[in-house]
Every structure is written in C-alpha cells, then in structure tokens.
Design a protein around this motif. Structure first.
Motif, PDB file in Angstrom:
ATOM      1  N   ALA A  13      21.615 136.653  85.162  1.00 36.59           N
ATOM      2  CA  ALA A  13      21.288 136.072  86.473  1.00 36.59           C
ATOM      3  C   ALA A  13      19.944 135.334  86.419  1.00 36.59           C
ATOM      4  N   GLU A  14      18.956 135.938  85.783  1.00 39.23           N
ATOM      5  CA  GLU A  14      17.634 135.303  85.660  1.00 39.23           C
ATOM      6  C   GLU A  14      17.718 134.027  84.834  1.00 39.23           C
ATOM      7  N   GLN A  15      18.409 134.110  83.703  1.00 45.79           N
ATOM      8  CA  GLN A  15      18.471 132.970  82.805  1.00 45.79           C
ATOM      9  C   GLN A  15      19.340 131.846  83.369  1.00 45.79           C
ATOM     10  N   HIS A  16      20.397 132.206  84.082  1.00 49.30           N
ATOM     11  CA  HIS A  16      21.228 131.190  84.730  1.00 49.30           C
ATOM     12  C   HIS A  16      20.393 130.421  85.749  1.00 49.30           C
ATOM     13  N   ALA A  17      19.596 131.132  86.532  1.00 47.81           N
ATOM     14  CA  ALA A  17      18.732 130.482  87.525  1.00 47.81           C
ATOM     15  C   ALA A  17      17.695 129.574  86.848  1.00 47.81           C
ATOM     16  N   ALA A  74      14.312 131.481  71.184  1.00 45.39           N
ATOM     17  CA  ALA A  74      14.512 130.078  71.560  1.00 45.39           C
ATOM     18  C   ALA A  74      15.347 130.009  72.837  1.00 45.39           C
ATOM     19  N   ALA A  75      15.148 128.940  73.593  1.00 44.87           N
ATOM     20  CA  ALA A  75      15.909 128.725  74.821  1.00 44.87           C
ATOM     21  C   ALA A  75      17.113 127.828  74.520  1.00 44.87           C
ATOM     22  N   VAL A  76      18.293 128.295  74.894  1.00 43.14           N
ATOM     23  CA  VAL A  76      19.518 127.508  74.767  1.00 43.14           C
ATOM     24  C   VAL A  76      19.813 126.937  76.154  1.00 43.14           C
ATOM     25  N   PRO A  77      19.771 125.620  76.317  1.00 40.88           N
ATOM     26  CA  PRO A  77      20.048 125.032  77.630  1.00 40.88           C
ATOM     27  C   PRO A  77      21.436 125.416  78.136  1.00 40.88           C
ATOM     28  N   TRP A  78      21.538 125.637  79.424  1.00 39.09           N
ATOM     29  CA  TRP A  78      22.808 126.060  80.013  1.00 39.09           C
ATOM     30  C   TRP A  78      23.929 125.085  79.697  1.00 39.09           C
ATOM     31  N   ARG A  79      23.629 123.798  79.531  1.00 35.17           N
ATOM     32  CA  ARG A  79      24.663 122.799  79.244  1.00 35.17           C
ATOM     33  C   ARG A  79      25.335 123.052  77.890  1.00 35.17           C
ATOM     34  N   GLU A  80      24.704 123.844  77.017  1.00 34.61           N
ATOM     35  CA  GLU A  80      25.276 124.181  75.712  1.00 34.61           C
ATOM     36  C   GLU A  80      26.197 125.407  75.781  1.00 34.61           C
ATOM     37  N   VAL A  81      26.162 126.120  76.905  1.00 29.94           N
ATOM     38  CA  VAL A  81      26.998 127.315  77.081  1.00 29.94           C
ATOM     39  C   VAL A  81      28.428 126.872  77.365  1.00 29.94           C
TER      40      VAL A  81
END
Length: 113
Positions: A13-17, A74-81
């Motif tokens: 939930a935190e990371q999605h936001a 590392a941060a994976v952008p949500w668009r890569e999910v």
C-alpha cells in the motif's frame, strides 16, 4: 527479466502510493522464461513474504519485467510491475507454504488494501 518481489500488504500500500516498489532482500529472478521456472520463483518469493509477515497475514509477491537485475533497495517504478500475486485472505502462521496465490492485475491492486 522477470523478478519476483516479496512484500506485505502494508508495504505494498505504501509503495503503490509512492509509485515504486523497493527491491527487498529475498527478491527472486526466474531462471528462464518457462512456466515451471516462473512458478518456482513465485513460490520462493511467497516463502520470503511469509517470513516478512512473521505470523498470520497475507503473502504478497509483486512481479516486474526489467531489463537488468536491480540491487537490493532499488526502486522499481510501478509502470514496470506486470502483476501482483497474493493470498485472498489472511492465513494463520504455519499455514501450508505450497498453497497457491491469486493473480491480480495492476489496476486491481487498490482493491487489495
């Protein structure tokens, strides 16, 4: 490359936001593109999610397609999910680790919270 990122509902939930998923220790890369290898990677990541829970709760695995393996943190952008796999309800501590997870499209993720 397909990577499987174990997490929890609260962290998801935190990371999605925030628009990105952080690569945890315990991220799993499928050995190849075969269905068997991808299933093995998913279930290994589900086991890591269960360890993160340290008790009852829902295992959650975020699946992303990336050009290269990212470093832990590392941060994976949500668009890569490409999908999220999760238990459909809370499981007791010590539940069967081989129980399958449900598949959720990225647009369905807010329904999990």
């Amino acid at each position: 490359m397909r990577i499987y990122l174990p997490t929890t509902l609260a962290l998801l939930a935190e990371q999605h936001a925030a628009g990105a998923v952080l690569v945890p220790d315990g991220a799993v890369v499928a050995e190849d593109d075969s269905e068997d290898a991808e299933y093995a990677a998913l279930m290994t990541a589900a086991d890591a999610s269960a360890v993160q829970l340290a008790g009852a709760g829902r295992r959650v695995v975020v699946v992303a397609d990336l050009a290269a393996e990212p470093a832990v943190g590392a941060a994976v952008p949500w668009r890569e999910v490409v999908a999220v796999h999760a238990d459909v309800e809370d499981r007791p501590a010590g539940a069967d680790p081989d129980e399958d997870l449900a598949w959720f499209a990225t647009q369905e993720v807010p329904d999990l919270f």
